[in-house]
Design an enzyme around this catalytic site. Structure first.
Site, PDB file in Angstrom:
ATOM      1  N   GLY A  32      12.535  -8.135 -48.556  1.00  0.00           N
ATOM      2  CA  GLY A  32      11.925  -7.500 -49.647  1.00  0.00           C
ATOM      3  C   GLY A  32      12.736  -5.998 -49.881  1.00  0.00           C
ATOM      4  N   HIS A  33      13.484  -5.115 -49.157  1.00  0.00           N
ATOM      5  CA  HIS A  33      14.702  -4.459 -49.322  1.00  0.00           C
ATOM      6  C   HIS A  33      15.468  -5.121 -50.069  1.00  0.00           C
ATOM      7  CE1 HIS A  33      12.399  -2.310 -45.767  1.00  0.00           C
ATOM      8  NE2 HIS A  33      12.433  -1.826 -46.634  1.00  0.00           N
ATOM      9  N   GLN A  57       7.098  12.445 -43.733  1.00  0.00           N
ATOM     10  CA  GLN A  57       6.297  11.736 -44.629  1.00  0.00           C
ATOM     11  C   GLN A  57       5.296  11.275 -43.761  1.00  0.00           C
ATOM     12  OE1 GLN A  57       9.083   8.822 -46.255  1.00  0.00           O
ATOM     13  NE2 GLN A  57       8.241   7.729 -46.113  1.00  0.00           N
ATOM     14  N   LYS A 145       7.044  -3.262 -56.541  1.00  0.00           N
ATOM     15  CA  LYS A 145       5.614  -2.096 -56.703  1.00  0.00           C
ATOM     16  C   LYS A 145       4.864  -2.828 -55.259  1.00  0.00           C
ATOM     17  CE  LYS A 145       6.013  -4.405 -60.927  1.00  0.00           C
ATOM     18  NZ  LYS A 145       5.179  -5.252 -61.970  1.00  0.00           N
ATOM     19  N   LYS A 146       5.097  -3.016 -53.960  1.00  0.00           N
ATOM     20  CA  LYS A 146       4.448  -2.965 -52.440  1.00  0.00           C
ATOM     21  C   LYS A 146       3.669  -1.351 -52.508  1.00  0.00           C
ATOM     22  CE  LYS A 146       3.161  -4.475 -48.031  1.00  0.00           C
ATOM     23  NZ  LYS A 146       3.800  -3.069 -47.217  1.00  0.00           N
ATOM     24  N   GLN A 150       3.491   5.005 -53.994  1.00  0.00           N
ATOM     25  CA  GLN A 150       4.141   4.946 -54.240  1.00  0.00           C
ATOM     26  C   GLN A 150       6.069   5.671 -55.360  1.00  0.00           C
ATOM     27  OE1 GLN A 150       7.436   5.750 -50.727  1.00  0.00           O
ATOM     28  NE2 GLN A 150       7.797   4.093 -51.500  1.00  0.00           N
ATOM     29  N   VAL A 173       7.483  -8.772 -52.350  1.00  0.00           N
ATOM     30  CA  VAL A 173       8.172 -10.344 -51.882  1.00  0.00           C
ATOM     31  C   VAL A 173       7.545 -10.779 -51.240  1.00  0.00           C
ATOM     32  CG1 VAL A 173      10.369 -11.609 -50.238  1.00  0.00           C
ATOM     33  CG2 VAL A 173      10.645  -9.446 -52.253  1.00  0.00           C
ATOM     34  N   SER A 183       7.638  -3.896 -43.030  1.00  0.00           N
ATOM     35  CA  SER A 183       8.673  -3.337 -41.489  1.00  0.00           C
ATOM     36  C   SER A 183       7.147  -3.409 -40.417  1.00  0.00           C
ATOM     37  CB  SER A 183       9.511  -2.261 -41.845  1.00  0.00           C
ATOM     38  OG  SER A 183      10.120  -2.537 -42.748  1.00  0.00           O
ATOM     39  N   ARG A 184       6.334  -3.511 -41.262  1.00  0.00           N
ATOM     40  CA  ARG A 184       4.419  -3.414 -40.509  1.00  0.00           C
ATOM     41  C   ARG A 184       4.497  -4.294 -39.518  1.00  0.00           C
ATOM     42  NH1 ARG A 184       2.356   1.525 -42.738  1.00  0.00           N
ATOM     43  NH2 ARG A 184       3.090   3.324 -41.571  1.00  0.00           N
TER      44      ARG A 184
HETATM   45  O1  PAF Z   1       9.944   3.155 -49.056  1.00  0.00           O
HETATM   46  C1  PAF Z   1      10.188   3.780 -48.621  1.00  0.00           C
HETATM   47  O2  PAF Z   1      10.513   2.442 -47.472  1.00  0.00           O
HETATM   48  C2  PAF Z   1      10.300   5.293 -47.831  1.00  0.00           C
HETATM   49  O3  PAF Z   1       8.835   6.335 -48.353  1.00  0.00           O
HETATM   50  C3  PAF Z   1      11.313   6.052 -48.855  1.00  0.00           C
HETATM   51  C4  PAF Z   1      11.157   5.952 -50.408  1.00  0.00           C
HETATM   52  C5  PAF Z   1      12.559   5.612 -48.825  1.00  0.00           C
HETATM   53  C6  PAF Z   1      11.317   7.391 -49.082  1.00  0.00           C
HETATM   54  O4  PAF Z   1      11.755   7.682 -47.470  1.00  0.00           O
END
Ligand code: PAF
Length: 275
Positions: A32-33, A57, A145-146, A150, A173, A183-184
């Protein structure tokens, strides 16, 4: 690909770049990244990614210390994705003193859905994203969009703070069985991994129902929650919302999105589907 651990070093390296596309991450990268980084590549000759696990966060009961840090593997993936520069600051570099100044999105955006279950989460995200934008100064930034809420909050803060940055959205993805990459997912047991696509299947059923004319969203949400609970999940929310502001739709509204968060065993998964 060059890794910069300091703000000064990164700024110096970027000083002469006319156009930068930026992908912020917390590391532990997956396809996805990588897809977001490939999109960034299409938007600028210089692609910057950041890897920083942002303490702000995480709630007091969340897994900041346990969050997987996999920097070597991440670098491999970023190299393959065509990233030019990586900003990977340590905690002391990024927050040399406890942060006392925050970007606080309006409660109507930040305290609903994810924010209702993770108090302070979007204040932490908005603050770190604004700070990263100030450090990298990109022309384009790519978000998935996942993390739909955010994305909305980042779009709003960019517009309202007049930051000269185009926000580009990348599609979620999915694995072959539909599970959104996250990641989870690595926390799921083999049995839970088999069960996990139930979440997106339910969202797809709801989308089909809406597209065929159903408009009683509260009933659909209630039934979906019951359905997931009966299958052994602990859902936080399943909600039909307007895409633009994630508020509840009226009967005639179009451009909707269905968002869900639910725990499967100890793992909290989120997903969404545009209608
Ligand atoms: O989506 C993320 O991985 C995080 O919330 C981000 C945008 C990198 C901010 O720490």
């Amino acid at each position: 690909m060059i890794v910069h651990p300091t703000i000064a070093g990164l700024r110096e390296a970027l000083a002469a770049q006319p156009r930068i596309a930026f992908v912020p991450t917390m590391g532990n990268l997956h396809e996805g990244h990588v897809a977001l980084m490939r999109i960034a590549r299409e938007h600028a000759p210089c692609v910057v990614a950041s890897v920083f696990v942002n303490r702000l966060q995480f709630g007091p009961n969340e897994d900041f210390d346990r969050y997987p840090r996999t920097f070597e593997e991440d670098c491999e993936k970023m190299r393959e994705a065509g990233v030019d520069l990586v900003f990977a600051p340590g905690e002391r570099e990024f927050y040399p003193a406890p942060q006392s100044c925050f970007v606080q999105p309006h409660p109507a955006q930040a305290d609903i859905l994810e924010g209702a279950f993770r108090p302070g989460f979007f204040r932490g995200v908005a603050t770190v994203v604004t700070k990263l934008f100030n450090i990298v100064r990109p022309q384009v930034a790519v978000f998935g969009k996942k993390d739909y809420q955010q994305l909305m909050i980042v779009r709003n803060l960019t517009r309202e703070l007049a930051l000269p940055i185009e926000i580009v959205a990348g599609e979620t993805v999915r694995a072959a069985d539909g599970l959104a990459l996250s990641s989870r997912n690595r926390y799921l047991s083999a049995g839970e991994r088999l069960q996990a696509p139930q979440l997106v299947r339910l969202l797809r059923e709801m989308r089909t129902e809406i597209l065929s004319g159903a408009g009683d969203y509260p009933r659909m949400e209630r039934e979906a929650l019951e359905n997931l609970t009966a299958q052994g999940w602990q859902p936080d929310y399943i909600a039909v919302r307007k895409r633009l502001d994630l508020q509840s739709p009226a009967a005639h509204d179009s451009s909707l999105v269905i968002l869900a968060a639910a725990r499967l065993g100890p793992t909290r998964l989120i997903d969404n589907l545009e209608v």
